[in-house]
Enzyme design. Structure first.
Site, PDB file in Angstrom:
ATOM      1  CG  ASP A 132      50.956  38.211  31.454  1.00 33.84           C
ATOM      2  OD1 ASP A 132      50.952  39.126  30.613  1.00 33.84           O
ATOM      3  OD2 ASP A 132      49.966  37.516  31.723  1.00 33.84           O
TER       4      ASP A 132
ATOM      5  CG  HIS B 268      48.653  29.574  29.130  1.00 39.64           C
ATOM      6  ND1 HIS B 268      47.742  29.016  28.270  1.00 39.64           N
ATOM      7  CD2 HIS B 268      48.643  30.908  28.897  1.00 39.64           C
ATOM      8  CE1 HIS B 268      47.213  29.979  27.536  1.00 39.64           C
ATOM      9  NE2 HIS B 268      47.730  31.132  27.893  1.00 39.64           N
TER      10      HIS B 268
HETATM   11  N1  ACO Z   1      51.907  29.175  40.796  1.00 43.19           N
HETATM   12  C1  ACO Z   1      51.721  28.117  41.603  1.00 43.19           C
HETATM   13  N2  ACO Z   1      50.896  27.085  41.328  1.00 43.19           N
HETATM   14  C2  ACO Z   1      50.219  27.147  40.177  1.00 43.19           C
HETATM   15  C3  ACO Z   1      50.360  28.219  39.282  1.00 43.19           C
HETATM   16  C4  ACO Z   1      51.258  29.245  39.623  1.00 43.19           C
HETATM   17  N3  ACO Z   1      51.425  30.302  38.818  1.00 43.19           N
HETATM   18  N4  ACO Z   1      49.561  28.008  38.225  1.00 43.19           N
HETATM   19  C5  ACO Z   1      48.933  26.856  38.451  1.00 43.19           C
HETATM   20  N5  ACO Z   1      49.326  26.314  39.625  1.00 43.19           N
HETATM   21  C6  ACO Z   1      48.927  25.024  40.174  1.00 43.19           C
HETATM   22  C7  ACO Z   1      47.528  25.064  40.769  1.00 43.19           C
HETATM   23  O1  ACO Z   1      47.565  25.433  42.140  1.00 43.19           O
HETATM   24  C8  ACO Z   1      47.064  23.662  40.547  1.00 43.19           C
HETATM   25  O2  ACO Z   1      47.673  22.846  41.513  1.00 43.19           O
HETATM   26  P1  ACO Z   1      46.884  21.531  42.067  1.00 43.19           P
HETATM   27  O3  ACO Z   1      46.729  20.629  40.882  1.00 43.19           O
HETATM   28  O4  ACO Z   1      47.770  20.987  43.126  1.00 43.19           O
HETATM   29  O5  ACO Z   1      45.563  22.029  42.584  1.00 43.19           O
HETATM   30  C9  ACO Z   1      47.683  23.275  39.202  1.00 43.19           C
HETATM   31  O6  ACO Z   1      48.860  24.092  39.099  1.00 43.19           O
HETATM   32  C10 ACO Z   1      46.780  23.554  38.014  1.00 43.19           C
HETATM   33  O7  ACO Z   1      46.405  24.922  38.056  1.00 43.19           O
HETATM   34  P2  ACO Z   1      44.981  25.500  37.678  1.00 43.19           P
HETATM   35  O8  ACO Z   1      44.706  26.721  38.461  1.00 43.19           O
HETATM   36  O9  ACO Z   1      43.957  24.412  37.726  1.00 43.19           O
HETATM   37  O10 ACO Z   1      45.224  25.873  36.167  1.00 43.19           O
HETATM   38  P3  ACO Z   1      44.298  26.784  35.312  1.00 43.19           P
HETATM   39  O11 ACO Z   1      44.445  26.294  33.923  1.00 43.19           O
HETATM   40  O12 ACO Z   1      42.934  26.855  35.868  1.00 43.19           O
HETATM   41  O13 ACO Z   1      44.923  28.235  35.504  1.00 43.19           O
HETATM   42  C11 ACO Z   1      46.308  30.127  35.239  1.00 43.19           C
HETATM   43  C12 ACO Z   1      45.773  28.831  34.585  1.00 43.19           C
HETATM   44  C13 ACO Z   1      45.111  31.002  35.718  1.00 43.19           C
HETATM   45  C14 ACO Z   1      47.060  30.907  34.187  1.00 43.19           C
HETATM   46  C15 ACO Z   1      47.215  29.758  36.424  1.00 43.19           C
HETATM   47  O14 ACO Z   1      48.315  29.001  35.957  1.00 43.19           O
HETATM   48  C16 ACO Z   1      47.689  30.990  37.202  1.00 43.19           C
HETATM   49  O15 ACO Z   1      46.993  31.465  38.083  1.00 43.19           O
HETATM   50  N6  ACO Z   1      48.908  31.523  36.859  1.00 43.19           N
HETATM   51  C17 ACO Z   1      49.393  32.721  37.495  1.00 43.19           C
HETATM   52  C18 ACO Z   1      48.715  33.954  36.897  1.00 43.19           C
HETATM   53  C19 ACO Z   1      49.210  34.226  35.504  1.00 43.19           C
HETATM   54  O16 ACO Z   1      50.407  34.254  35.236  1.00 43.19           O
HETATM   55  N7  ACO Z   1      48.243  34.503  34.626  1.00 43.19           N
HETATM   56  C20 ACO Z   1      48.564  34.864  33.226  1.00 43.19           C
HETATM   57  C21 ACO Z   1      48.195  33.725  32.283  1.00 43.19           C
HETATM   58  S1  ACO Z   1      48.599  34.160  30.617  1.00 43.19           S
HETATM   59  C22 ACO Z   1      47.384  35.232  30.209  1.00 43.19           C
HETATM   60  O17 ACO Z   1      46.296  35.170  30.625  1.00 43.19           O
HETATM   61  C23 ACO Z   1      47.722  36.304  29.309  1.00 43.19           C
END
Ligand code: ACO
Length: 430
Positions: A365, A308
């Site tokens: 979720d 998140h």
């Molecule tokens: N699985 C694997 N790796 C992940 C995940 C995940 N679900 N989420 C983040 N990471 C990793 C990224 O690859 C990144 O790694 P790095 O530092 O080595 O590059 C690090 O964690 C930081 O992630 P970001 O993408 O920069 O985090 P951001 O804040 O931009 O994204 C998000 C947040 C979009 C929710 C992300 O965690 C994600 O894609 N999660 C999966 C989709 C999801 O569940 N979305 C629902 C969110 S809740 C909502 O919107 C209601």
């Protein structure tokens, strides 16, 4: 801490005011940065930028705290608790309603639950396999054609009436899109039923057989809607604010929210979670493989329902949903193998350095789909249910922005990296 930040650009030093939230959090006000220095700030995903001051929802992502108008989210799910309509009123109008206010709002929801027959007829022309989120967004926008008196809502009564229409009709639109996808006759709303029960009736009753809503199911849906009702400046809410900042009407602004919510990185993640759990259950992959794929930088797969932008700790909504899954499934005398798989994935992730170091925890979720399944909601309607729940939050945020006489059109800047001045080359010379 000083109430100013000093920024030095070359030889020039400027002072930037620091503003403070009620929780003591601080933000550097850079609104005069361009005027004072000629520089813009670069923050491509706005991860470090507050786009407004807001009094609606409070989140402390490090501590896993969520409050609506100051009330902790946990108090919306433990007895005595408000129902979704009361929570919606609280979010939109800033305080808990008294009995008369709530009764009046409920009556407005009842009075507005029908769709104009012109809108209903449009469902017949939509392909049966159309994505329900596309139908929801388009039909919500379309409400502006049928209720033109709400294109501008300058008076408070106008906002209440527009909000009641939207909150009431969104259920009917959602249920009709589901009925259309199944080739089933539309079931009109029943004014004798409460908000959630009425939605389930329109989804599942047949002309010759009334769907009986059990208290457990009604309660679970109420809770799901409340847990999704607002979440400060997330992607879809920001979309609502961007559109609303141009003084676009409430229907168009909320339709933009639906479109943003549809994305798999946002509200669409609840569908992706169930698809992922199904694939594990059907033997397509194992939980261990799933975790390996999520960590693999050469693989675009992410562990859906994890991570998140704001929470670097447990999402408190996920905690509540996880506990409810057990309770509700037991009450319904149901078992769901996907719940066991979800628990196993959570266990693997929370003991894996990749997830621990990045502070990736289950989000709202991760468990919501399992509850929605138990209620009987089909997977392609999960994000639609999220939208029904989130609508009061969008309306509250739109109203807050609209009421703020100092708010301006949202118009970010860019750092241009394209071609320098280039001459047009006529076709025959290319
Ligand atoms: N699985 C694997 N790796 C992940 C995940 C995940 N679900 N989420 C983040 N990471 C990793 C990224 O690859 C990144 O790694 P790095 O530092 O080595 O590059 C690090 O964690 C930081 O992630 P970001 O993408 O920069 O985090 P951001 O804040 O931009 O994204 C998000 C947040 C979009 C929710 C992300 O965690 C994600 O894609 N999660 C999966 C989709 C999801 O569940 N979305 C629902 C969110 S809740 C909502 O919107 C209601």
């Amino acid at each position: 801490m000083a109430d100013k930040a000093i920024l030095q650009v070359g030889d020039k030093k400027i002072e930037l005011p620091i503003i403070e939230g009620v929780d003591g959090s601080k933000a550097i006000d850079i609104s005069q940065l361009l005027a004072q220095t000629g520089l813009t700030s670069y923050d491509p995903s706005l991860g470090n930028t507050a786009i407004c001051k807001s009094a609606i929802t409070y989140i402390d992502g490090d501590k896993g705290i969520l409050r609506y108008r100051g009330i902790p989210i946990e108090q919306f799910t433990a007895q005595p608790k408000p129902n979704f309509v009361e929570a919606a009123w609280l979010l939109i109008f800033g305080r808990l309603p008294n009995k008369a206010e709530l009764a009046e709002f409920r009556q407005q929801l009842i009075d507005n639950e029908l769709l104009h027959e012109g809108i209903k007829d449009q469902f017949q022309h939509i392909p049966a396999d159309a994505p329900p989120m596309a139908i929801l967004s388009a039909t919500m926008n379309n409400l502006a054609c049928f209720h033109k008196q709400f294109l501008e809502v300058e008076k408070p009564e106008g906002l209440v009436a527009a909000a009641a229409r939207l909150i009431s009709k969104v259920r009917t639109i959602a249920a009709f899109s589901y009925r259309r996808s199944r080739g089933l006759p539309f079931i009109y709303p029943d004014p004798g039923l409460r908000y959630c029960a009425n939605f389930l009736h329109m989804m599942f009753s047949l002309p010759y057989k009334q769907y009986i809503v059990t208290p457990e199911i009604e309660d679970a849906l109420n809770m799901i809607f409340i847990l999704h009702a607002d979440h400060e400046q997330n992607c879809s809410t920001s979309a609502v604010r961007v559109v609303g900042s141009a003084r676009a009407n409430l229907f168009a602004s909320c339709a933009a929210g639906v479109s943003a919510l549809w994305g798999p990185l946002h509200g669409g993640a609840n569908v992706e979670v169930i698809n992922m759990l199904e694939r594990i259950y059907q033997g397509g992959i194992s939980p261990e493989q799933c975790i390996r794929d999520a960590k693999d930088k050469n693989n675009s797969f992410r562990l859906f329902g994890f991570g998140h932008r704001v929470y670097r700790n447990f999402d408190p909504r996920a905690k509540i949903l996880k506990e409810s899954c057990d309770r509700v499934l037991a009450k319904m005398h149901r078992q769901d193998p996907l719940l066991d798989i979800a628990r196993r994935l959570e266990e693997l992730a929370l003991s894996d350095p990749y997830f621990v170091e990045r502070k990736l925890y289950p989000n709202v979720d991760f468990y919501s789909g399992i509850l929605l399944r138990a209620i009987g909601i089909p997977t392609n309607m999960f994000t639609v249910c999220f939208a029904i729940g989130r609508l009061p939050g969008w309306i509250a945020q739109w109203k807050e922005q609209h009421d703020d006489t100092s708010s301006k059109i949202l118009r970010p800047r860019q750092v241009y990296i394209g071609a320098q001045v280039t001459d047009y080359v006529p076709m025959e010379q290319r």
